[in-house]
Design a protein around this motif. Sequence first.
Motif, PDB file in Angstrom:
ATOM      1  N   ARG A 132       0.860  -1.193   0.000  1.00 27.46           N
ATOM      2  CA  ARG A 132       0.000   0.000   0.000  1.00 27.46           C
ATOM      3  C   ARG A 132       0.888   1.231   0.000  1.00 27.46           C
ATOM      4  N   GLU A 134       1.182   5.356   0.030  1.00 27.52           N
ATOM      5  CA  GLU A 134       0.471   6.604   0.332  1.00 27.52           C
ATOM      6  C   GLU A 134       0.311   7.447  -0.921  1.00 27.52           C
ATOM      7  N   PRO A 136       0.655   6.571  -4.757  1.00 27.44           N
ATOM      8  CA  PRO A 136       0.935   5.512  -5.721  1.00 27.44           C
ATOM      9  C   PRO A 136       1.292   6.016  -7.126  1.00 27.44           C
ATOM     10  N   GLN A 167      -4.632   2.345  -4.019  1.00 30.68           N
ATOM     11  CA  GLN A 167      -3.316   2.535  -3.397  1.00 30.68           C
ATOM     12  C   GLN A 167      -2.502   1.249  -3.321  1.00 30.68           C
TER      13      GLN A 167
END
Length: 454
Positions: A132, A134, A136, A167
């Motif tokens: 993931r 923050e 992308p 994300q």
Amino acid sequence: MTKRFAVILAAGQGTRMKSKLYKVLHPVCGKPMVQHVVDQVSAVSVEKLVTIIGHGAEKVKSQLGNASEYALQEEQLGTAHAVIQAAPILEGEEGVTLVVCGDTPLITTETMEQLLKHHENTSAKATILTARAEDPTGYGRVVRGSEGNVEKIVEHKDANQSERLIQEINTGTYCFDNRFLFDSLKKVSNDNVQGEFYLPDVIEILKNQGEIVTAYQTSNFEETLGVNDRYALSQAEKIMQLRINKKHMLNGVTIVDSNNTYISTDAVIGQDTVVLPGTVITGNTDIAANCQIGPHTEINDCKIGERTIIRQSVAHNSNIGNDVNIGPFAHIRPDSMIHDEVKIGNFVEIKKAVFGHGSKASHLSYIGDAEVGADVNIGCGTITVNYDGKKKYLTKIEDGAFIGCNSNLIAPVTVGKGAYVAAGSTINQDVPGNALSIARARQVNKEDYADKFK
């Protein structure tokens, strides 16, 4: 148990590094990036590990040695093209193949093990390691279906507005059923702007065949950092540095300022040792318990005993015993053996020398190519004159000898057990045990001579 294989992609030159050194050979905490990856991959018990080499092939092989098999990608035509170079070694094997980029030095064995287990437990034909992000931007987005399996990977430039909000990103690390991987690689097309064969296209091929493609999301985005330029290299260095320091602190080492202490991945440090700011510990250094290292000290490939103190000094490729006190501003050069309870003081240089138990050289001396016995006192300004311009020779100072200040010992020479050398002497013949040797010009005083200059 399912057989495991691995392919490491290390053929690229890395033009964005702007360096003559090939990208995967750039060091992070003293070890080349590709070596970090190989070390971590090897720990997941793979039966065959194949490194894809291209630019700098011989140097990469020299670095990795027998830790890997190799396949040459003569032209860099994309990641799928790189992996298929391993076909002569892996095609036809039954099992799971892990594909990892050689420029991801932060990836850990633990994450790869979890990825492999997820892949094996889901009976998928491919599993993508995701993370993931923050922000992308620039990453390929992983689009999942209603059951959580992967529907597709969409590159940022091709993503629509809703897909760009995703994300979860593709890290570039994969697991594949080995047979399906090499069957699918033959179907990958280079019908794209770059004219290259891309590994993510295998995912689409497997989906179109109705196969299951899953994703395992790591909780640590930092592990997936790919190093493409010097800025990313500095980020990886910082993350690795703090990871290493944390490991030592959790094992009982005091690191006073973790942001300004640099320790290699292979260093071993015992409990209750204190490492002070500005210290650099590299190579296969082994430091025992209850030591004090630093501040501003450089240690490389040394073995150091318990309760030893080294301050503001440099030590390379040497063995240093227990209860030794070194520094400040001492230099222990390679192939030295410093025994227990030795004192090496300020501005003393030791090179290829044995220093016996309890001996002292407290300041301003050079002891090179020497064998110093136990309980020897070496006075300020002493030099072992070991080099005649062509060859180097040995100086022996036996147990209990006393070498006066500002003495020159011209090798080859032996100072016997319990002997004394008077201050200011130049010794070019052996000194018998318990003798006093004086080798200096006789003092002459000329009364009122200075008046001639006034």
